[in-house]
Enzyme design. Structure first.
Site, PDB file in Angstrom:
ATOM      1  N   THR A 128       0.828  -1.212   0.000  1.00 19.01           N
ATOM      2  CA  THR A 128       0.000   0.000   0.000  1.00 19.01           C
ATOM      3  C   THR A 128       0.863   1.264   0.000  1.00 19.01           C
ATOM      4  O   THR A 128       1.994   1.243   0.496  1.00 19.01           O
ATOM      5  CB  THR A 128      -0.920   0.006   1.251  1.00 19.01           C
ATOM      6  OG1 THR A 128      -1.421   1.325   1.476  1.00 19.01           O
ATOM      7  CG2 THR A 128      -0.178  -0.420   2.513  1.00 19.01           C
ATOM      8  N   ASP A 129       0.292   2.337  -0.502  1.00 22.91           N
ATOM      9  CA  ASP A 129       1.020   3.619  -0.465  1.00 22.91           C
ATOM     10  C   ASP A 129       1.220   4.106   0.964  1.00 22.91           C
ATOM     11  O   ASP A 129       2.057   4.976   1.222  1.00 22.91           O
ATOM     12  CB  ASP A 129       0.300   4.691  -1.309  1.00 22.91           C
ATOM     13  CG  ASP A 129      -1.095   5.058  -0.831  1.00 22.91           C
ATOM     14  OD1 ASP A 129      -1.606   4.425   0.120  1.00 22.91           O
ATOM     15  OD2 ASP A 129      -1.688   5.984  -1.422  1.00 22.91           O
ATOM     16  N   GLU A 130       0.449   3.526   1.900  1.00 24.03           N
ATOM     17  CA  GLU A 130       0.538   4.001   3.283  1.00 24.03           C
ATOM     18  C   GLU A 130       1.878   3.654   3.917  1.00 24.03           C
ATOM     19  O   GLU A 130       2.260   4.229   4.938  1.00 24.03           O
ATOM     20  CB  GLU A 130      -0.639   3.456   4.094  1.00 24.03           C
ATOM     21  CG  GLU A 130      -1.956   3.828   3.429  1.00 24.03           C
ATOM     22  CD  GLU A 130      -3.181   3.696   4.309  1.00 24.03           C
ATOM     23  OE1 GLU A 130      -3.039   3.656   5.536  1.00 24.03           O
ATOM     24  OE2 GLU A 130      -4.289   3.628   3.738  1.00 24.03           O
ATOM     25  N   LYS A 137       1.959  -3.572   7.285  1.00 23.59           N
ATOM     26  CA  LYS A 137       2.079  -3.761   5.825  1.00 23.59           C
ATOM     27  C   LYS A 137       3.519  -3.511   5.362  1.00 23.59           C
ATOM     28  O   LYS A 137       4.006  -4.187   4.449  1.00 23.59           O
ATOM     29  CB  LYS A 137       1.113  -2.827   5.090  1.00 23.59           C
ATOM     30  CG  LYS A 137      -0.361  -3.170   5.252  1.00 23.59           C
ATOM     31  CD  LYS A 137      -0.740  -4.521   4.658  1.00 23.59           C
ATOM     32  CE  LYS A 137      -0.629  -4.541   3.145  1.00 23.59           C
ATOM     33  NZ  LYS A 137      -1.101  -5.832   2.587  1.00 23.59           N
ATOM     34  N   TYR A 168      -1.444  -0.313  11.200  1.00 20.19           N
ATOM     35  CA  TYR A 168      -1.755  -0.960   9.917  1.00 20.19           C
ATOM     36  C   TYR A 168      -0.594  -0.786   8.937  1.00 20.19           C
ATOM     37  O   TYR A 168      -0.066  -1.759   8.388  1.00 20.19           O
ATOM     38  CB  TYR A 168      -3.043  -0.382   9.311  1.00 20.19           C
ATOM     39  CG  TYR A 168      -3.208  -0.688   7.829  1.00 20.19           C
ATOM     40  CD1 TYR A 168      -3.402  -1.996   7.387  1.00 20.19           C
ATOM     41  CD2 TYR A 168      -3.149   0.335   6.862  1.00 20.19           C
ATOM     42  CE1 TYR A 168      -3.528  -2.289   6.027  1.00 20.19           C
ATOM     43  CE2 TYR A 168      -3.280   0.052   5.513  1.00 20.19           C
ATOM     44  CZ  TYR A 168      -3.469  -1.251   5.099  1.00 20.19           C
ATOM     45  OH  TYR A 168      -3.590  -1.527   3.752  1.00 20.19           O
TER      46      TYR A 168
HETATM   47  P1  NAD Z   1     -10.584  -6.225   2.993  1.00 22.30           P
HETATM   48  O1  NAD Z   1     -10.446  -5.909   4.442  1.00 22.30           O
HETATM   49  O2  NAD Z   1     -11.821  -5.837   2.272  1.00 22.30           O
HETATM   50  O3  NAD Z   1     -10.402  -7.794   2.761  1.00 22.30           O
HETATM   51  C1  NAD Z   1      -9.409  -8.542   3.404  1.00 22.30           C
HETATM   52  C2  NAD Z   1      -9.712 -10.013   3.150  1.00 22.30           C
HETATM   53  O4  NAD Z   1      -8.662 -10.805   3.768  1.00 22.30           O
HETATM   54  C3  NAD Z   1     -11.029 -10.491   3.764  1.00 22.30           C
HETATM   55  O5  NAD Z   1     -11.712 -11.309   2.853  1.00 22.30           O
HETATM   56  C4  NAD Z   1     -10.597 -11.284   4.983  1.00 22.30           C
HETATM   57  O6  NAD Z   1     -11.507 -12.303   5.348  1.00 22.30           O
HETATM   58  C5  NAD Z   1      -9.270 -11.859   4.511  1.00 22.30           C
HETATM   59  N1  NAD Z   1      -8.381 -12.199   5.624  1.00 22.30           N
HETATM   60  C6  NAD Z   1      -8.052 -11.422   6.696  1.00 22.30           C
HETATM   61  N2  NAD Z   1      -7.222 -12.097   7.512  1.00 22.30           N
HETATM   62  C7  NAD Z   1      -6.993 -13.309   6.928  1.00 22.30           C
HETATM   63  C8  NAD Z   1      -6.206 -14.424   7.282  1.00 22.30           C
HETATM   64  N3  NAD Z   1      -5.489 -14.450   8.423  1.00 22.30           N
HETATM   65  N4  NAD Z   1      -6.197 -15.495   6.455  1.00 22.30           N
HETATM   66  C9  NAD Z   1      -6.936 -15.497   5.304  1.00 22.30           C
HETATM   67  N5  NAD Z   1      -7.710 -14.466   4.931  1.00 22.30           N
HETATM   68  C10 NAD Z   1      -7.732 -13.381   5.735  1.00 22.30           C
HETATM   69  O7  NAD Z   1      -9.279  -5.598   2.331  1.00 22.30           O
HETATM   70  P2  NAD Z   1      -9.069  -4.873   0.921  1.00 22.30           P
HETATM   71  O8  NAD Z   1      -9.414  -3.459   1.055  1.00 22.30           O
HETATM   72  O9  NAD Z   1      -9.701  -5.703  -0.141  1.00 22.30           O
HETATM   73  O10 NAD Z   1      -7.483  -4.965   0.788  1.00 22.30           O
HETATM   74  C11 NAD Z   1      -6.863  -6.093   0.183  1.00 22.30           C
HETATM   75  C12 NAD Z   1      -5.358  -5.884   0.181  1.00 22.30           C
HETATM   76  O11 NAD Z   1      -5.043  -4.693  -0.543  1.00 22.30           O
HETATM   77  C13 NAD Z   1      -4.740  -5.721   1.560  1.00 22.30           C
HETATM   78  O12 NAD Z   1      -3.501  -6.384   1.584  1.00 22.30           O
HETATM   79  C14 NAD Z   1      -4.554  -4.225   1.695  1.00 22.30           C
HETATM   80  O13 NAD Z   1      -3.492  -3.899   2.580  1.00 22.30           O
HETATM   81  C15 NAD Z   1      -4.228  -3.847   0.260  1.00 22.30           C
HETATM   82  N6  NAD Z   1      -4.564  -2.468  -0.124  1.00 22.30           N
HETATM   83  C16 NAD Z   1      -5.823  -1.981   0.096  1.00 22.30           C
HETATM   84  C17 NAD Z   1      -6.140  -0.677  -0.322  1.00 22.30           C
HETATM   85  C18 NAD Z   1      -7.524  -0.126  -0.145  1.00 22.30           C
HETATM   86  O14 NAD Z   1      -7.744   1.050  -0.422  1.00 22.30           O
HETATM   87  N7  NAD Z   1      -8.510  -0.886   0.290  1.00 22.30           N
HETATM   88  C19 NAD Z   1      -5.158   0.105  -0.941  1.00 22.30           C
HETATM   89  C20 NAD Z   1      -3.882  -0.427  -1.137  1.00 22.30           C
HETATM   90  C21 NAD Z   1      -3.602  -1.719  -0.729  1.00 22.30           C
HETATM   91  P1  TYD Z   2     -10.109   5.189   5.094  1.00 19.38           P
HETATM   92  O1  TYD Z   2     -11.169   4.881   4.096  1.00 19.38           O
HETATM   93  O2  TYD Z   2     -10.199   4.583   6.452  1.00 19.38           O
HETATM   94  O3  TYD Z   2      -8.726   4.831   4.401  1.00 19.38           O
HETATM   95  P2  TYD Z   2      -7.204   5.136   4.876  1.00 19.38           P
HETATM   96  O4  TYD Z   2      -7.200   5.588   6.279  1.00 19.38           O
HETATM   97  O5  TYD Z   2      -6.578   3.793   4.725  1.00 19.38           O
HETATM   98  O6  TYD Z   2      -6.692   6.158   3.908  1.00 19.38           O
HETATM   99  O7  TYD Z   2     -10.028   6.757   5.287  1.00 19.38           O
HETATM  100  C1  TYD Z   2      -9.812   7.608   4.167  1.00 19.38           C
HETATM  101  C2  TYD Z   2      -9.764   9.041   4.676  1.00 19.38           C
HETATM  102  O8  TYD Z   2     -11.049   9.387   5.201  1.00 19.38           O
HETATM  103  C3  TYD Z   2      -8.767   9.235   5.809  1.00 19.38           C
HETATM  104  O9  TYD Z   2      -8.121  10.488   5.677  1.00 19.38           O
HETATM  105  C4  TYD Z   2      -9.630   9.215   7.052  1.00 19.38           C
HETATM  106  C5  TYD Z   2     -10.959   9.808   6.570  1.00 19.38           C
HETATM  107  N1  TYD Z   2     -12.162   9.297   7.280  1.00 19.38           N
HETATM  108  C6  TYD Z   2     -13.056  10.210   7.845  1.00 19.38           C
HETATM  109  O10 TYD Z   2     -12.883  11.442   7.774  1.00 19.38           O
HETATM  110  N2  TYD Z   2     -14.151   9.706   8.490  1.00 19.38           N
HETATM  111  C7  TYD Z   2     -14.382   8.368   8.610  1.00 19.38           C
HETATM  112  O11 TYD Z   2     -15.395   7.974   9.231  1.00 19.38           O
HETATM  113  C8  TYD Z   2     -13.457   7.459   8.015  1.00 19.38           C
HETATM  114  C9  TYD Z   2     -13.667   5.968   8.089  1.00 19.38           C
HETATM  115  C10 TYD Z   2     -12.353   7.975   7.349  1.00 19.38           C
END
Ligand code: NAD
Ligand code: TYD
Length: 339
Positions: free
Chosen positions: A125-127, A153, A149
């Site tokens: 992730t970019d984070e 990561k 988090y």
């Molecule tokens: P999500 O929380 O929607 O889904 C996570 C999935 O992983 C779920 O289906 C959960 O059941 C499964 N899981 C959790 N723990 C597990 C374990 N111990 N064993 C097997 N399965 C397990 O997450 P997402 O938003 O779809 O993110 C997916 C990936 O992409 C993550 O690695 C996250 O760090 C990365 N990512 C997400 C974003 C974003 O904006 N959502 C951006 C960049 C990277």
């Molecule tokens: P989020 O969707 O939790 O993603 P991330 O923290 O991984 O970037 O949050 C996106 C942005 O929105 C972040 O700056 C926090 C803000 N945010 C709120 O202002 N209110 C909320 O209830 C949530 C969940 C996030």
């Protein structure tokens, strides 16, 4: 056929990837390994559950007895499984360490013994770059994660790299920006605000609302991963960013407008602890492989709002009947004083 293991395939991005890849790659035999935490939903995989080219395995990536054999039989591993929500990591970090760090370690250990493995895609992730006040993060920049988090990561990201450098595991790391689209669990800002807006209830905006995120449509993320699988180089890192930098307050106004709700629904609440101010990615490396985002933010956000409108049966039971969600929501927002 190519044996592909997708971890976390019942979650938001994982399920979009499984559905997308099932269509795009008729020669892939896909296994989804997922623990089905609160964020993993079998409904997300409905479109592929009857396919002979897809198999679902319920299990934990940190359990070597389950995950090991699946990794060892694979030619490609796309590793999404993780605990993913910053706010939950601030409430309690333990599951983030167990899944994101130890779970990734278990998969990488198995990958060392996988005779046919061609790629191990570590979805990072970019984070991991931390907050970037100006400019855009490049793949070579220092990692400065600032919450449990992103620190977990970053650990997984560097573990994957180390297994390439040390054992020649064919790992590639992708670092994507904030994703949005269908099937995102209604705890992240876009699905939470969209569903609250549909219900005409306040949307809790943290702090001054001026934090910036770079929004990437999940389909563009899937395409980016596919390009990396095809044309990336083992041991390398690739940023995947949408190039849509938006402040949270601007995002909130756009969501309310699309939902046909007034801006009086905005409730400014206490800020997130250690809230990263801004993320931004330089994506020239991946663009050099021929990738570019295709979904414009306005169009993608409007389609996402429509998806939540048309799929209330997906999110309403989570928000209204799931006791664990109610408990989380209460802990996160119940006592949050106005900023
Ligand atoms: P999500 O929380 O929607 O889904 C996570 C999935 O992983 C779920 O289906 C959960 O059941 C499964 N899981 C959790 N723990 C597990 C374990 N111990 N064993 C097997 N399965 C397990 O997450 P997402 O938003 O779809 O993110 C997916 C990936 O992409 C993550 O690695 C996250 O760090 C990365 N990512 C997400 C974003 C974003 O904006 N959502 C951006 C960049 C990277
Ligand atoms: P989020 O969707 O939790 O993603 P991330 O923290 O991984 O970037 O949050 C996106 C942005 O929105 C972040 O700056 C926090 C803000 N945010 C709120 O202002 N209110 C909320 O209830 C949530 C969940 C996030």
């Amino acid at each position: 056929m190519t044996n592909v293991l997708v971890t976390g395939g019942a979650g938001f991005i994982g399920s979009n990837f499984v559905r997308w890849a099932h269509n795009a790659h008729p020669d892939w035999q896909i296994t989804t390994l997922d623990k089905l935490t609160y964020a993993g939903r079998m409904e997300n995989l409905a479109a592929v559950m009857d396919s002979p080219r897809h198999r679902f395995v319920h299990g934990d990536i940190a359990d070597a007895a389950v995950a090991g054999p699946l990794v060892r039989e694979s030619e490609l591993v796309v590793h999404f499984a993780a605990e993913t929500h910053v706010d939950r990591s601030i409430q309690s970090a333990a599951d983030f360490i167990t899944t994101d760090v130890i779970g990734t370690f278990v998969l990488l250990e198995a990958a060392r013994q996988a005779p046919n493995l061609k790629r191990f895609i570590q979805i990072s992730t970019d984070e991991v770059y931390g907050s970037v006040p100006t400019g855009a993060s490049r793949e070579t920049d220092e990692l400065r994660p600032r919450n449990p988090y992103s620190a977990s990561k970053a650990g997984a990201d560097r573990l994957a790299y180390s297994y390439w450098a040390t054992y020649n595991v064919p790992a590639i790391i992708t670092r994507a920006s904030n994703n949005y689209g269908p099937n995102q669990f209604p705890e992240k800002v876009i699905p939470l605000f969209v569903t609250n807006a549909i219900d005409n209830i306040p949307v809790p905006l943290y702090g001054d609302g001026l934090n910036v995120r770079d929004w990437l449509h999940v389909d563009d993320h899937c395409r980016g991963i596919d390009v990396v699988i095809d044309s990336g180089t083992n041991g390398e890192v690739y940023n995947i960013g949408g190039g849509n930098e938006v402040t949270n307050v601007d995002l909130t106004h756009r969501i309310l407008e699309l939902a046909g709700r007034p801006s009086t629904l905005i409730r400014k609440v206490a800020d997130r602890q250690g809230h990263d101010r801004r993320y931004a990615l330089d994506t020239s490396k991946l663009r050099g492989l021929g990738w570019a985002p295709q979904v414009g933010f306005e169009q993608g956000l409007a389609a996402t709002v429509d998806w939540y409108r048309q799929n209330e049966t997906w999110w309403r039971p989570i928000k209204e009947q799931d006791q664990a969600y109610r408990t989380y929501y209460q802990a996160q927002y119940g006592t949050r004083a106005g900023a």
